[in-house]
Write a protein that holds these residues in place. Sequence first.
Motif, mmCIF file in Angstrom:
data_model
loop_
_atom_site.group_PDB
_atom_site.id
_atom_site.type_symbol
_atom_site.label_atom_id
_atom_site.label_comp_id
_atom_site.label_asym_id
_atom_site.label_seq_id
_atom_site.Cartn_x
_atom_site.Cartn_y
_atom_site.Cartn_z
ATOM 1 N N ASP A 99 3.217 -6.307 2.472
ATOM 2 C CA ASP A 99 2.135 -6.776 1.205
ATOM 3 C C ASP A 99 1.269 -5.883 0.667
ATOM 4 N N ASP A 100 1.050 -4.880 1.613
ATOM 5 C CA ASP A 100 0.040 -4.003 1.228
ATOM 6 C C ASP A 100 0.297 -2.910 0.148
ATOM 7 N N GLN A 101 -0.098 -2.972 -1.085
ATOM 8 C CA GLN A 101 0.079 -2.360 -2.317
ATOM 9 C C GLN A 101 -0.513 -1.097 -2.145
ATOM 10 N N SER A 102 -1.762 -0.969 -1.333
ATOM 11 C CA SER A 102 -2.311 0.358 -1.475
ATOM 12 C C SER A 102 -1.272 1.595 -1.002
ATOM 13 N N GLY A 103 -0.482 1.339 -0.327
ATOM 14 C CA GLY A 103 0.487 2.192 0.100
ATOM 15 C C GLY A 103 0.423 2.594 1.661
ATOM 16 N N ASP A 104 -0.727 2.139 2.332
ATOM 17 C CA ASP A 104 -1.271 2.996 3.651
ATOM 18 C C ASP A 104 0.009 2.412 4.562
ATOM 19 N N SER A 105 0.478 1.451 4.590
ATOM 20 C CA SER A 105 1.446 0.985 5.801
ATOM 21 C C SER A 105 2.918 1.688 5.492
ATOM 22 N N MET A 106 3.193 2.029 4.191
ATOM 23 C CA MET A 106 4.301 2.533 3.948
ATOM 24 C C MET A 106 3.995 4.349 4.146
ATOM 25 N N HIS A 107 2.768 4.777 4.169
ATOM 26 C CA HIS A 107 2.544 6.030 4.462
ATOM 27 C C HIS A 107 2.641 6.197 5.876
ATOM 28 N N ARG A 108 2.125 5.234 6.807
ATOM 29 C CA ARG A 108 2.114 5.575 8.169
ATOM 30 C C ARG A 108 3.481 5.480 8.758
ATOM 31 N N LEU A 109 4.405 4.430 8.121
ATOM 32 C CA LEU A 109 5.667 4.468 8.518
ATOM 33 C C LEU A 109 6.294 6.002 8.187
ATOM 34 N N ALA A 110 6.097 6.503 6.931
ATOM 35 C CA ALA A 110 6.828 7.693 6.348
ATOM 36 C C ALA A 110 6.412 8.572 7.471
ATOM 37 N N GLU A 111 5.063 8.746 7.940
ATOM 38 C CA GLU A 111 4.526 9.737 8.719
ATOM 39 C C GLU A 111 5.460 9.677 10.196
ATOM 40 N N PHE A 112 5.597 8.376 10.739
ATOM 41 C CA PHE A 112 6.713 8.251 11.803
ATOM 42 C C PHE A 112 8.022 8.810 11.576
ATOM 43 N N LEU A 113 8.660 8.716 10.449
ATOM 44 C CA LEU A 113 9.916 9.505 10.133
ATOM 45 C C LEU A 113 9.781 10.914 9.726
ATOM 46 N N GLY A 114 8.608 11.404 9.779
ATOM 47 C CA GLY A 114 8.507 12.891 9.658
ATOM 48 C C GLY A 114 8.804 13.250 8.036
ATOM 49 N N LEU A 115 8.521 12.154 7.135
ATOM 50 C CA LEU A 115 8.705 12.554 5.688
ATOM 51 C C LEU A 115 7.566 13.180 5.277
ATOM 52 N N PRO A 116 7.703 14.067 4.118
ATOM 53 C CA PRO A 116 6.149 14.593 3.567
ATOM 54 C C PRO A 116 5.414 13.640 2.903
#
Length: 292
Positions: A194-211
């Motif tokens: 629910d976090d629209q700041s994008g922080d949660s998605m950013h951490r998940l993307a980092e785990f996946l190795g995405l830029p």
Amino acid sequence: YPDIPSKIKKRLPGPPRIISIGRNPIERAYSSYKYNYKAPLLRYMRQGKVKGITRRQPDSAYDKYVFSFEDMLRAELPILRECLSQGGYGADFARKAWGNKTWARNEFVRRDKLGLPPLIDLDNYCYGGRVNSTIPRRQWIDLMTGNPEKIITNENIHLTQSMIGRSLYVLPLDWWYFQYNASDLYFICTEELDDQSGDSMHRLAEFLGLPFFNFSSTLSRGAYNVGVNTGYDKETKWDGDLIGGDNKTMYTRTPTTMSDVPLSEDFMLELKEFIEPFNERLFELVGRRCNW
């Protein structure tokens, strides 16, 4: 299912990235009750697929045939207490089924040596099979015998039997976490999404190795692939409070919260006390806490 992690490990070269998502256990159980038990049963009755029940009636006319959420959970909880108790049959059956497999043998030995909670194959062994042609599971014997007018169908039986059980996330995840390095696994709490700041998605993307990507600007525009806006090229505005549904219908976005869950106060307390130790084991296993 316990053998799936080993099969994936055998077939996928290199370490995969494995993501698991956990929702508040009681909210998840209530969602399962509505989606996997009540909604299909109402649909069958409306369509005239239940013998002796008039079709095309308003849902209120069918309520007397439907077990309540609390009915279902009160029937399941004793089965889980029995299966998951110290020395209970859940651990014994899991050992007999998987203890001699090459991928699992050392973990059973390690847990015994360190006095750790045993591995449990909950879905396969805690609930048992069909009792007779009328009663699908033994946890419902008293429930269905005492309320012969009410119905439990075979629809989604593996889910309706396990509304509490499938909310004990540590039990299936135990089988994954001993077969993979912690760096290969990522657990996220539903509330974080629910976090629209994008922080949660950013951490998940980092785990996946995405830029790096600024998820905030995307999330703030709305939800994607929901309601009439199928696909990911058009958002459904958060302002309209509309999310979910199919190609023809839009539903008001009404997320379930604990205050919406229809359980009596005493049973809610009993249920929380039962689930809490499993939540604590989960948080220790995955290395993070959820706000449950």
